[in-house]
Design a protein around this motif. Sequence first.
Motif, PDB file in Angstrom:
ATOM      1  N   ALA A 279      28.461  22.023  13.392  1.00  0.00           N
ATOM      2  CA  ALA A 279      29.315  21.407  12.369  1.00  0.00           C
ATOM      3  C   ALA A 279      28.461  20.999  11.183  1.00  0.00           C
ATOM      4  O   ALA A 279      27.232  21.043  11.243  1.00  0.00           O
ATOM      5  CB  ALA A 279      30.012  20.173  12.945  1.00  0.00           C
ATOM      6  N   VAL A 290      33.159  19.121   9.561  1.00  0.00           N
ATOM      7  CA  VAL A 290      33.731  20.463   9.482  1.00  0.00           C
ATOM      8  C   VAL A 290      33.105  21.348  10.565  1.00  0.00           C
ATOM      9  O   VAL A 290      31.872  21.480  10.617  1.00  0.00           O
ATOM     10  CB  VAL A 290      33.430  21.100   8.099  1.00  0.00           C
ATOM     11  N   PRO A 291      33.918  21.964  11.451  1.00  0.00           N
ATOM     12  CA  PRO A 291      33.351  22.917  12.404  1.00  0.00           C
ATOM     13  C   PRO A 291      32.709  24.081  11.648  1.00  0.00           C
ATOM     14  O   PRO A 291      33.318  24.630  10.727  1.00  0.00           O
ATOM     15  CB  PRO A 291      34.573  23.391  13.203  1.00  0.00           C
ATOM     16  N   SER A 402      38.646  13.274  11.629  1.00  0.00           N
ATOM     17  CA  SER A 402      38.287  14.698  11.754  1.00  0.00           C
ATOM     18  C   SER A 402      37.534  14.947  13.057  1.00  0.00           C
ATOM     19  O   SER A 402      37.729  15.980  13.720  1.00  0.00           O
ATOM     20  CB  SER A 402      37.454  15.156  10.561  1.00  0.00           C
ATOM     21  N   GLN A 405      40.053  14.916  15.897  1.00  0.00           N
ATOM     22  CA  GLN A 405      40.930  16.094  15.828  1.00  0.00           C
ATOM     23  C   GLN A 405      40.209  17.393  16.199  1.00  0.00           C
ATOM     24  O   GLN A 405      40.708  18.194  16.977  1.00  0.00           O
ATOM     25  CB  GLN A 405      41.505  16.216  14.408  1.00  0.00           C
ATOM     26  N   LYS A 406      38.995  17.579  15.684  1.00  0.00           N
ATOM     27  CA  LYS A 406      38.310  18.872  15.854  1.00  0.00           C
ATOM     28  C   LYS A 406      37.363  18.920  17.055  1.00  0.00           C
ATOM     29  O   LYS A 406      37.032  20.005  17.539  1.00  0.00           O
ATOM     30  CB  LYS A 406      37.510  19.204  14.587  1.00  0.00           C
TER      31      LYS A 406
END
Length: 417
Positions: A279, A290-291, A402, A405-406
Motif C-alpha cells: 500500500a 491506497v492498496p 480506508s 475498508q481496504k
Amino acid sequence: MSELILLRHREIPNLDQLDVYQKHDGFSAFKKAVTGMQPLDVLNEVKASGLRGRGGAGFPTGIKWSFIPNNLWPHYVVANADESEPGTFKDREILESNPYQFLEGLMLASFAVQANDAYVYFRGEYWQMAQKLDACIESLEKAGLLGEKLFDGSYSLRLHTHMGAGAYICGEETALLESIEGKLGQPRLRPPFPATFGLFGKPTVINNVETLANIPPIIDRGSGWYRSIGTEKSPGPKIFSLSGCVNKPGNYELPLGTTFRELIFTHGGGVPEGHTIKAFMSAGASSVIVPADDKALDTPMDYESTQNDLNAPLGSASVIIVDDSVNIAWLVNKTVQFFKHESCGKCTPCREGTYWMSHLTRRIATGKADADDINLLDTVAKQMQGKCLCALGEFSTMAVTSGVQKFRSDFEQLTNR
Ligand code: SF4
C-alpha cells in the motif's frame, strides 16, 4: 526531468551563498519586477503559469493573490514554513540548501500584492533553518535587495522570521496567524478569510515554501515555459518526499503527472528485497491508505488524477510506502496517536473523536481488542467526518476508514488472537 528547478543546489554547489545565487540569475526576477513591471503584471504571469499551492490544497496561487482587496491596507504576505506533516521534508531541503530562491519568491509575492512587510513562520523544530534565514535576510539588506525604496524606486520591503513552538496545528493557516500574533495557535472560524481579515486583521496572502520557490523561475522564464512542465491542469515541477518501506527514500523533483510507479521503482529503487509493495499513502499521515495494485501504481501524481482515480489527495505529495511486512492496523494506530497528540482541542468532534479513536487503535494494535472494536472504531471515525472545525479532524479519520475498508483482515488478524 533533466533540469532541476527547485532543487538546483544539487547541481550548483554553494547555492545557499548570496554571491553564488546571484551568479546563477539570482534576484534577476525580483529586480526585473520592481524596476520594470507593474504588480498586476507579476500577479497575471503567476496566474497564467497555472502554479498551484504546494502546501497541500493545490489552490491556484495567482487566483489566491487576486483575492487581496485594494481598498484595505496594509497587506501582508506570510510564508508557511511549518512543515509538520509526517513524511514531508521537502521545504526543509529548500530552506537548508536553496534559501535565496524561496526568499526571492516571497519578495516577488510581496511586490505582487504590494505588501511592505512579509513573515516567515517556522515550525519550532526548524530553529537552525530560522537562524540561517535570519542571516540570509541580513545579507539581502546589506546588498540593497531588502529595505526602503529599493532600486531607487518607491517600493520598500522588510522580511521577518517567527518561530512556532512545535505544534502541527500551526501549519493550518489561521492558527499560524494567531500564533504570529502571540495568541494560542488554534484555527479561526471562517469567514472572514485571511484574504480580507488575515494577519493583525489585514488582507494577507499565505503561501507554502515550495510554492514560493516556484515564483522566480516563472517571472524569469515566463508562464509559457512553466506550462511546458507537468500536466495541463497541474503544471510545473513538484518535490515528492518518498519514505517508508523503500530502498532510496528522499526528495525527488519530478514533473507533476509522473506515475507512482516511476517514483517508487525507478527513482526510489522499490521496496526492500524479499518484500512486495502492499500500500501507499499519497499525502503523509493525512492521506487515505491506497492498496498498491497496478491501477494505483500507474496513476499520475497530479492534483486531479490522485483525487479522481484513487479518491486520495495529492496534498503535499509525501508518499509513504508500506510493504507486506507491515500490518495496516499498526500503521493506522501510529497515525491516530499522532493526530490525538496534535489535536488543538478547540472543537468537540476532533478533541473527543481522536481521544476515543486512539484508545481503540491502541487496543487493536496491542492485541487487546475484540472484533466489535473494529466496527466501533470505524463508527467513531465516520461520526467525526464533516463535523470538525478544521482539516486536522478530518485528516485523522482518513487512515482509519480506508484502512478498515481496504485491509480489514489486518485488523481481524490482531483481534482474533
Ligand atoms: Fe482543533 Fe481538531 Fe477542531 Fe481543528 S478539528 S480546531 S485541530 S480540535
